[in-house]
Design a protein around this motif. Structure first.
Motif, PDB file in Angstrom:
ATOM      1  N   ARG A 123     -23.371 -24.183  -7.848  1.00 32.53           N
ATOM      2  CA  ARG A 123     -23.280 -24.015  -6.385  1.00 32.53           C
ATOM      3  C   ARG A 123     -21.866 -23.662  -5.918  1.00 32.53           C
ATOM      4  NH1 ARG A 123     -28.274 -24.844  -8.109  1.00 32.53           N
ATOM      5  NH2 ARG A 123     -29.715 -25.672  -6.554  1.00 32.53           N
ATOM      6  N   SER A 174     -42.640 -22.203  -0.485  1.00 31.25           N
ATOM      7  CA  SER A 174     -43.888 -22.873  -0.084  1.00 31.25           C
ATOM      8  C   SER A 174     -45.008 -21.871   0.143  1.00 31.25           C
ATOM      9  CB  SER A 174     -43.683 -23.663   1.217  1.00 31.25           C
ATOM     10  OG  SER A 174     -42.802 -24.724   1.013  1.00 31.25           O
ATOM     11  N   LYS A 185     -29.724 -20.364  -7.582  1.00 33.14           N
ATOM     12  CA  LYS A 185     -28.294 -20.562  -7.283  1.00 33.14           C
ATOM     13  C   LYS A 185     -27.388 -21.004  -8.427  1.00 33.14           C
ATOM     14  CE  LYS A 185     -29.131 -23.156  -3.630  1.00 33.14           C
ATOM     15  NZ  LYS A 185     -29.311 -23.805  -2.338  1.00 33.14           N
ATOM     16  N   VAL A 201     -42.127 -17.234   2.821  1.00 35.58           N
ATOM     17  CA  VAL A 201     -40.754 -16.733   2.896  1.00 35.58           C
ATOM     18  C   VAL A 201     -39.945 -17.311   1.742  1.00 35.58           C
ATOM     19  CG1 VAL A 201     -38.615 -16.694   4.239  1.00 35.58           C
ATOM     20  CG2 VAL A 201     -40.814 -16.431   5.392  1.00 35.58           C
ATOM     21  N   GLN A 228     -36.389 -17.614   0.675  1.00 36.59           N
ATOM     22  CA  GLN A 228     -34.979 -17.486   1.024  1.00 36.59           C
ATOM     23  C   GLN A 228     -34.119 -18.171  -0.037  1.00 36.59           C
ATOM     24  OE1 GLN A 228     -33.336 -19.643   4.504  1.00 36.59           O
ATOM     25  NE2 GLN A 228     -32.056 -17.857   4.864  1.00 36.59           N
ATOM     26  N   THR A 229     -34.496 -19.398  -0.424  1.00 41.36           N
ATOM     27  CA  THR A 229     -33.648 -20.194  -1.315  1.00 41.36           C
ATOM     28  C   THR A 229     -33.661 -19.630  -2.734  1.00 41.36           C
ATOM     29  OG1 THR A 229     -34.342 -22.107  -0.010  1.00 41.36           O
ATOM     30  CG2 THR A 229     -33.152 -22.545  -2.058  1.00 41.36           C
ATOM     31  N   HIS A 238     -38.485 -23.156  -4.731  1.00 40.77           N
ATOM     32  CA  HIS A 238     -39.075 -24.001  -3.677  1.00 40.77           C
ATOM     33  C   HIS A 238     -39.956 -23.193  -2.704  1.00 40.77           C
ATOM     34  CE1 HIS A 238     -35.774 -26.636  -4.848  1.00 40.77           C
ATOM     35  NE2 HIS A 238     -34.891 -26.127  -4.041  1.00 40.77           N
TER      36      HIS A 238
END
Ligand code: FAD
Length: 482
Positions: A156, A193, A153, A147, A149-150, A191
């Motif tokens: 911030r 995984s 960005k 997944v 999601q992050t 990130h």
């Protein structure tokens, strides 16, 4: 029968996916020396389904025949508890490292199942049917799922559209083209995984979006070999290591990637949100409601290992009866057992979604995650204190074998009278791998950031708590009328 063997899972990863590791293209992830370690670790989820000791936990019988329990949507506290026990057992086999190739993907599927119906009701879309079909496909193919999601960005303090206006349009994944048959997406997630070793990648928005951010309100799923998708794997923890010196990280690993979408086409049947900006926040939150429950479940073997290693080393160092050691041990036991109790409470205090899905209680889940994360470094410090500085200075296992110094090394590792020096060195190596190696550092960063930062948990706790009732009680006690 929708259950794959570990060998079928491994073979499915030879598909020409575009992966880079330390500046080089990886032609076959299954034979890459570092990624293969992560693949062997991930195979635990498939091995459990074949193992008579775990089969009842790992496999359920439903409409499709036997299938992995991970794909079963929880309908009750018992379902949530069984899912939690499965995640805990898998992580225990992973020697404290979560397996994650089915855990996180099904968290996303449950969240999409809950939110897509609401989006359809508001906007006349047909996302719920697409999510159901995709969920069925994953369950019947016994697929491994990551997944993303992050997003990366950038600054911030700015939203996606504001960043685009300042020259950084790819900091969040967005729709760059809508076609009759699908969408084209662009941007970078980070990130992510297990991406190197799964079959499917689900993409979710990472935050609430404003109307100006509508192009960034996007969710979809793609196979990992989709053209335009590139994975740049992190080398963290990739060095080769000896099993005696690093009893966990020599055998267990996860891979994280920068996940680059360079104008990737996604066919309509795999698009689950495309511009409905009001739903981005609720979808992001619905995912973490499930995913933080997964997190607190997979943290249990890790905190148990800290307690066990501390008990073992207190004994082997001959300090078990010392007052300060008993103080640290009782703190560690309380830390681990509070987490276990909160995991169970999250399941038993579940909330039922309108579609019947049991959602772990968000207030309890976030308190549990915050309890784990904000005390993790303090738990590590207690184990390190009891273990001593050898955590960072121990000789290697190979030194025990050298005729000239092996006996000196062995005798130097002696602890409490009557105990074995090599056993003490093994216990120290376990504590070192858990807290003083690159794997230990990885676990510390994972504790703080994975499944959302501690600040995100605090926000949810305040949002979910019944502040009105507490305030009313205080007013009543204070004798304040009205
Ligand atoms: C090992 C590992 C595995 C992971 N696996 C996955 C995965 O599989 N899929 C996935 O999608 N994600 C994954 N994550 C990402 C994880 O969820 C994020 O790390 C987490 O959400 C924090 O985001 P960040 O790393 O960008 O840090 P940041 O969001 O940059 O946080 C850094 C600090 O900035 C603060 N901050 C951020 N924004 C603001 C703001 N607007 N105002 C004030 N303060 C702010 C934060 O509270 C924090 O204190 C993983 C992370 C790790 C470390």
């Amino acid at each position: 029968m929708p259950l794959r063997t570990p060998e079928e899972y491994v073979a499915s990863l030879r598909d020409g996916r575009r992966v880079y590791y330390r500046g080089e293209r990886v032609t076959d992830v299954t034979t890459h020396p570092v990624i293969a370690r992560a693949i062997d670790h991930a195979s635990i989820d498939f091995r459990m389904a074949e193992d008579p000791r775990y089969r009842d936990l790992a496999v359920v019988t439903g409409d499709r025949g036997d299938q992995s329990r991970y794909f079963s949507t929880p309908k009750s506290a018992d379902d949530l508890l069984a899912r939690s026990r499965l995640i805990e057992a898998a992580t225990r086999l992973g020697a404290t490292l979560v397996v994650l190739v089915k855990e996180i993907g099904t968290d996303a599927l449950f969240a999409l199942g809950n939110v897509s119906g609401e989006v359809d009701a508001r906007s006349g879309s047909s996302y719920a049917a697409r999510v159901r079909a995709f969920h069925d496909r994953c369950a019947s193919g016994d697929l491994a799922i990551a997944v993303a999601q992050t997003d990366v960005k950038g600054d911030r303090s700015l939203g996606p559209a504001e960043l685009a206006a300042r020259g950084n349009p790819d900091a969040y994944v967005r729709i760059v083209e809508k076609r009759a048959d699908g969408i084209v997406v662009r941007g970078v997630k980070t990130h992510t995984s297990c991406t190197t070793n799964v079959n499917e990648l689900i993409v979710l928005p990472t935050r609430a979006m404003s109307e100006a951010d509508a192009d960034y309100a996007v969710s979809f799923a793609i196979p990992v070999d989709t053209p335009g998708l590139t994975l740049v794997a992190s080398p963290h923890g990739g060095a080769a290591r000896d099993a005696f010196d690093h009893p966990i990280s020599s055998r267990h690993k996860m891979m994280e990637t920068l996940t680059i979408f360079d104008n990737v086409f996604v066919p309509n049947e795999r698009v689950f949100l495309a511009g409905e900006w009001q739903a981005a926040g609720p979808l992001a939150l619905a995912f973490v409601e499930f995913h933080r429950f997964t997190a607190i479940s997979y943290k249990l073997p890790l905190v148990d290992a800290l307690v066990g290693a501390a008990l073992l080393l207190a004994d082997l160092n001959g300090i078990e009866r010392a007052g300060h050691v008993r103080d640290k041990l009782s703190w560690l036991v309380g830390y681990a057992e509070t987490l276990r109790a909160l995991v169970e409470a999250s399941a038993t205090r579940f909330r039922r979604h309108a579609n019947g899905t049991a959602v772990p209680d968000p207030l309890t889940v976030n308190i549990a995650k915050m309890h784990f994360a904000s005390n993790y470094h303090a738990a590590v410090a207690r184990l390190q204190d009891i273990a001593g500085g050898t955590l960072a200075t121990a000789p290697s296992g190979a030194d025990l074998e050298i005729p000239e110094v092996g006996d000196w090394v062995r005798r130097s590792m002696l602890g409490r009278v009557g105990t074995d020096a090599v056993e003490r060195l093994r216990a120290l190596n376990l504590a070192s791998d858990l807290t003083a190696s690159d794997f230990g550092g990885y676990q510390e960063v994972l504790a703080i950031h994975a499944e959302g930062s501690i600040e995100a948990q605090k926000l949810t706790i305040l949002r979910q708590y019944d502040a009105g009732a507490a305030r009313a009680y205080a007013r009543d006690l204070a004798g304040i009328e009205g």
